[in-house]
Design a protein around this motif. Structure first.
Motif, PDB file in Angstrom:
ATOM      1  N   ILE A 185       0.824  -1.208   0.000  1.00 47.88           N
ATOM      2  CA  ILE A 185       0.000   0.000   0.000  1.00 47.88           C
ATOM      3  C   ILE A 185       0.862   1.264   0.000  1.00 47.88           C
ATOM      4  CG2 ILE A 185      -0.208   0.108   2.535  1.00 47.88           C
ATOM      5  CD1 ILE A 185      -3.096   1.062   2.117  1.00 47.88           C
ATOM      6  N   ASP A 186       2.036   1.199   0.627  1.00 47.20           N
ATOM      7  CA  ASP A 186       2.942   2.348   0.654  1.00 47.20           C
ATOM      8  C   ASP A 186       3.567   2.585  -0.719  1.00 47.20           C
ATOM      9  OD1 ASP A 186       2.858   2.884   3.604  1.00 47.20           O
ATOM     10  OD2 ASP A 186       3.650   0.842   3.659  1.00 47.20           O
ATOM     11  N   ARG A 187       3.963   1.501  -1.387  1.00 44.17           N
ATOM     12  CA  ARG A 187       4.507   1.636  -2.741  1.00 44.17           C
ATOM     13  C   ARG A 187       3.431   2.125  -3.702  1.00 44.17           C
ATOM     14  NH1 ARG A 187       7.213  -2.774  -0.470  1.00 44.17           N
ATOM     15  NH2 ARG A 187       5.528  -4.212  -1.010  1.00 44.17           N
ATOM     16  N   GLN A 188       2.206   1.619  -3.525  1.00 44.24           N
ATOM     17  CA  GLN A 188       1.120   2.024  -4.412  1.00 44.24           C
ATOM     18  C   GLN A 188       0.785   3.509  -4.245  1.00 44.24           C
ATOM     19  OE1 GLN A 188       0.027   0.302  -6.878  1.00 44.24           O
ATOM     20  NE2 GLN A 188      -1.403   1.917  -7.511  1.00 44.24           N
ATOM     21  N   ALA A 189       0.921   4.014  -3.017  1.00 42.35           N
ATOM     22  CA  ALA A 189       0.671   5.448  -2.796  1.00 42.35           C
ATOM     23  C   ALA A 189       1.659   6.292  -3.595  1.00 42.35           C
ATOM     24  CB  ALA A 189       0.774   5.768  -1.309  1.00 42.35           C
TER      25      ALA A 189
END
Length: 248
Positions: A185-189
């Motif tokens: 989710i952090d990479r996707q942000a």
């Protein structure tokens, strides 16, 4: 905030950082004006000669490193103390310079300013005096914005950043403070903020490098060049406050 072709680069933060006085050519310090306080001036100028708390001796600079020190003196007016601190061991100095130049100056989807912003946000999280002084000055210079430089040193969340830069710094600081919590989710942000997967690698690599540098600097009480304190502090910038105009 990408680098623009043809724009003259601002002074780099990596002015050799020093540990002890050196007599070699190219390591002389260029004194800049400091605040009119004898205490401040004595403390800051002492940092130009007593660079770390360790007594490691001096190695003979290789021709390549002598040329690099000379180039720093030519472009910056001084050799960054961090370089002098590493100069007790040529393989370590050359490795540090190589990785720094690759991460901070080589072509990247991140601008030079964005990479310096990561350096400051990570160093603020780690409370690293050396890197906050040196890279805070670099942000002030590259952004031509002394207020942004101060905000990032104090608390990047208070700065009115673009979505891209806020996502980048949120990731870098989380990677610094709680690396085990980084998830997809952090990479996707970051992707949603406009970063490519290669950019994400570069964000992580810059953050990782400064976490290492912060810890070495803190462990050795590495001191920043006094010149950093005076750089780009906003001379001539004014702020209108109703009927009053205050000089920054």
């Amino acid at each position: 905030m990408r680098d623009k072709p043809g724009k003259k680069p601002a002074p780099d933060a990596l002015a050799p950082r020093a540990r002890a006085p050196r007599s070699r050519a190219g390591t002389g310090e260029h004194k800049q004006a400091l605040p009119n306080s004898p205490i401040t001036q004595r403390a800051a100028h002492r940092d130009d000669t007593v660079i770390t708390a360790l007594e490691l001796g001096d190695a003979e600079l290789t021709p390549a490193m002598q040329a690099y020190f000379d180039k720093c003196t030519e472009k910056l007016g001084f050799v960054p103390n961090v370089l002098k601190a590493y100069a007790f061991d040529m393989p370590k100095l050359e490795a540090f310079v190589a990785i720094y130049n690759d991460l901070m100056l080589a072509p990247s989807g991140l601008s030079k300013l964005e990479r310096e912003m990561i350096a400051v946000a990570v160093s603020s999280q780690n409370r690293c005096y050396y890197c906050l002084a040196a890279h805070g000055a670099a942000v002030r210079s590259l952004a031509d914005d002394p207020i942004l430089g101060e905000l990032l040193v104090m608390n990047y969340r208070a700065a009115r950043l673009e979505r891209r830069q806020r996502a980048m710094l949120d990731f870098a600081v989380k990677l610094t403070a709680r690396p085990w919590e980084i998830e997809e989710i952090d990479r996707q942000a970051l992707r949603e903020a406009g970063f490519t997967d290669r950019d994400i690698w570069d964000i992580a690599a810059v953050a990782g490098f400064f976490n290492m540098s912060n810890r070495v600097a803190s462990a050795t009480d590495m001191r920043p060049n006094s010149a950093y304190h005076a750089q780009r502090r906003g001379e001539g910038v004014t702020v209108d406050a109703g009927s009053a105009t205050a000089k920054l």
